[in-house]
Design a protein around this motif. Structure first.
Motif, PDB file in Angstrom:
ATOM      1  N   ASP A  22       0.498  -0.957  -0.004  1.00 60.66           N
ATOM      2  CA  ASP A  22       0.170   0.058   0.374  1.00 60.66           C
ATOM      3  C   ASP A  22       0.912   1.505   0.044  1.00 60.66           C
ATOM      4  O   ASP A  22       1.694   1.727   1.121  1.00 60.66           O
ATOM      5  CB  ASP A  22      -1.013   0.154   1.538  1.00 60.66           C
ATOM      6  N   THR A  26       0.324   4.412   0.838  1.00 64.08           N
ATOM      7  CA  THR A  26       0.168   5.300   1.937  1.00 64.08           C
ATOM      8  C   THR A  26       1.656   4.715   2.700  1.00 64.08           C
ATOM      9  O   THR A  26       1.968   5.502   3.894  1.00 64.08           O
ATOM     10  CB  THR A  26      -1.118   4.898   2.632  1.00 64.08           C
ATOM     11  N   THR A  27       0.724   3.317   3.342  1.00 62.82           N
ATOM     12  CA  THR A  27       2.015   2.766   4.495  1.00 62.82           C
ATOM     13  C   THR A  27       3.620   2.545   3.834  1.00 62.82           C
ATOM     14  O   THR A  27       3.952   2.652   4.757  1.00 62.82           O
ATOM     15  CB  THR A  27       0.996   1.070   4.645  1.00 62.82           C
ATOM     16  N   ALA A  35       4.874   5.257   2.285  1.00 61.54           N
ATOM     17  CA  ALA A  35       4.985   6.394   2.835  1.00 61.54           C
ATOM     18  C   ALA A  35       5.724   6.735   4.232  1.00 61.54           C
ATOM     19  O   ALA A  35       6.551   7.430   4.119  1.00 61.54           O
ATOM     20  CB  ALA A  35       4.526   7.420   2.035  1.00 61.54           C
ATOM     21  N   ARG A  36       4.544   5.939   5.097  1.00 59.89           N
ATOM     22  CA  ARG A  36       4.964   5.957   6.396  1.00 59.89           C
ATOM     23  C   ARG A  36       5.816   5.478   6.627  1.00 59.89           C
ATOM     24  O   ARG A  36       6.646   6.445   7.465  1.00 59.89           O
ATOM     25  CB  ARG A  36       3.939   5.570   7.157  1.00 59.89           C
ATOM     26  N   LEU A  84       0.508   9.282  -7.154  1.00 60.99           N
ATOM     27  CA  LEU A  84       1.057   9.797  -5.522  1.00 60.99           C
ATOM     28  C   LEU A  84       1.715  10.700  -5.083  1.00 60.99           C
ATOM     29  O   LEU A  84       1.895  10.308  -4.049  1.00 60.99           O
ATOM     30  CB  LEU A  84       1.766   7.874  -5.069  1.00 60.99           C
ATOM     31  N   ASP A 138      -0.424  13.298  -4.201  1.00 51.71           N
ATOM     32  CA  ASP A 138      -0.938  13.734  -3.102  1.00 51.71           C
ATOM     33  C   ASP A 138      -1.227  12.744  -1.800  1.00 51.71           C
ATOM     34  O   ASP A 138      -1.294  13.006  -0.872  1.00 51.71           O
ATOM     35  CB  ASP A 138      -2.578  13.405  -3.156  1.00 51.71           C
ATOM     36  N   THR A 139      -0.766  11.230  -2.301  1.00 53.86           N
ATOM     37  CA  THR A 139      -0.796  10.204  -0.987  1.00 53.86           C
ATOM     38  C   THR A 139       0.536  10.963  -0.167  1.00 53.86           C
ATOM     39  O   THR A 139       0.367  10.195   0.751  1.00 53.86           O
ATOM     40  CB  THR A 139      -0.306   8.902  -1.706  1.00 53.86           C
ATOM     41  N   PHE A 140       1.389  10.926  -0.762  1.00 52.12           N
ATOM     42  CA  PHE A 140       3.566  11.003  -0.130  1.00 52.12           C
ATOM     43  C   PHE A 140       2.516  12.339   0.808  1.00 52.12           C
ATOM     44  O   PHE A 140       2.804  12.084   2.306  1.00 52.12           O
ATOM     45  CB  PHE A 140       3.685  11.191  -1.094  1.00 52.12           C
ATOM     46  N   SER A 190       0.182  13.785   2.717  1.00 57.27           N
ATOM     47  CA  SER A 190      -1.042  13.095   2.935  1.00 57.27           C
ATOM     48  C   SER A 190      -0.391  12.192   4.343  1.00 57.27           C
ATOM     49  O   SER A 190      -0.492  13.348   5.245  1.00 57.27           O
ATOM     50  CB  SER A 190      -1.915  12.994   3.166  1.00 57.27           C
ATOM     51  N   VAL A 191       0.979  11.852   3.868  1.00 55.93           N
ATOM     52  CA  VAL A 191       1.445  11.216   5.155  1.00 55.93           C
ATOM     53  C   VAL A 191       2.974  12.324   5.201  1.00 55.93           C
ATOM     54  O   VAL A 191       3.376  12.878   6.838  1.00 55.93           O
ATOM     55  CB  VAL A 191       2.055  10.113   5.024  1.00 55.93           C
ATOM     56  N   TYR A 192       3.315  12.378   4.314  1.00 59.17           N
ATOM     57  CA  TYR A 192       4.861  13.791   4.735  1.00 59.17           C
ATOM     58  C   TYR A 192       4.449  14.968   6.078  1.00 59.17           C
ATOM     59  O   TYR A 192       5.369  15.366   6.809  1.00 59.17           O
ATOM     60  CB  TYR A 192       4.958  14.620   3.867  1.00 59.17           C
TER      61      TYR A 192
END
Length: 163
Positions: free
Chosen positions: A78, A80-81, A83-84, A116, A118-120, A122-124
């Motif tokens: 995933d 998001t995972t 990126a975290r 990706l 925006d996905t990155f 959102s975590v960053y």
């Protein structure tokens, strides 16, 4: 001791003279000391030919980090995972060197899918308090171990204000 330079050729010569003085002073003091944050791979794995970070004076150079799932040794399925995981890896290295994420002044993100972004982000954004470092988000064809993200950066130690 403050020294001034007088030059008939203007600012370029003055700048060169100042650089020469600074270089001479640095050489007189010896080469800057370096500390290394070593990469710790899984038990039984071969050591990799790089350090996770190098600290010289007040500057930390953070090598590229991936969001590797410790159970599989590959990138998380995933985004998001992943990126975290990659940002946790960077934070671990930065904190091991005695820095904080807010000490980062420049970050480069390589990504295999610019969709990706925006996905990155959102975590960053959750890894910083206040102003963000300068950053580049660069498209890459492929990354090691099937990763979507690789993150590297430069940190400069700033004095902490007392509460």
């Amino acid at each position: 001791m403050r020294r001034s330079f007088v030059s008939k050729c203007g600012p370029p010569c003055t700048l060169l003279a100042a650089l020469a003085l600074a270089t001479g002073a640095a050489l007189a003091q010896g080469a800057p000391q370096r500390s290394y944050i070593e990469h710790a791979g899984p038990p039984g794995s071969k050591p990799l030919p790089f350090s996770d970070a190098v600290l010289t004076q007040d500057t930390l150079y953070v090598a590229g980090h991936l969001g590797i799932d410790p159970r599989t040794g590959n990138a998380a399925a995933d985004a998001t995972t992943e990126a975290r995981l990659v940002l946790e890896a960077v934070r671990h290295t930065v904190e091991t060197a005695g820095f904080a994420m807010d000490d980062l002044v420049s970050v480069t993100v390589f990504c295999t899918d610019l969709g990706l972004y925006d996905t990155f982000n959102s975590v960053y954004q959750g890894y910083f308090h206040g102003r963000y470092p300068a950053r580049a988000f660069i498209g890459a064809d492929k990354l090691v171990r099937g990763a979507h993200f690789e993150v590297l950066g430069v940190g400069v130690k700033t004095p902490r204000k007392l509460p």
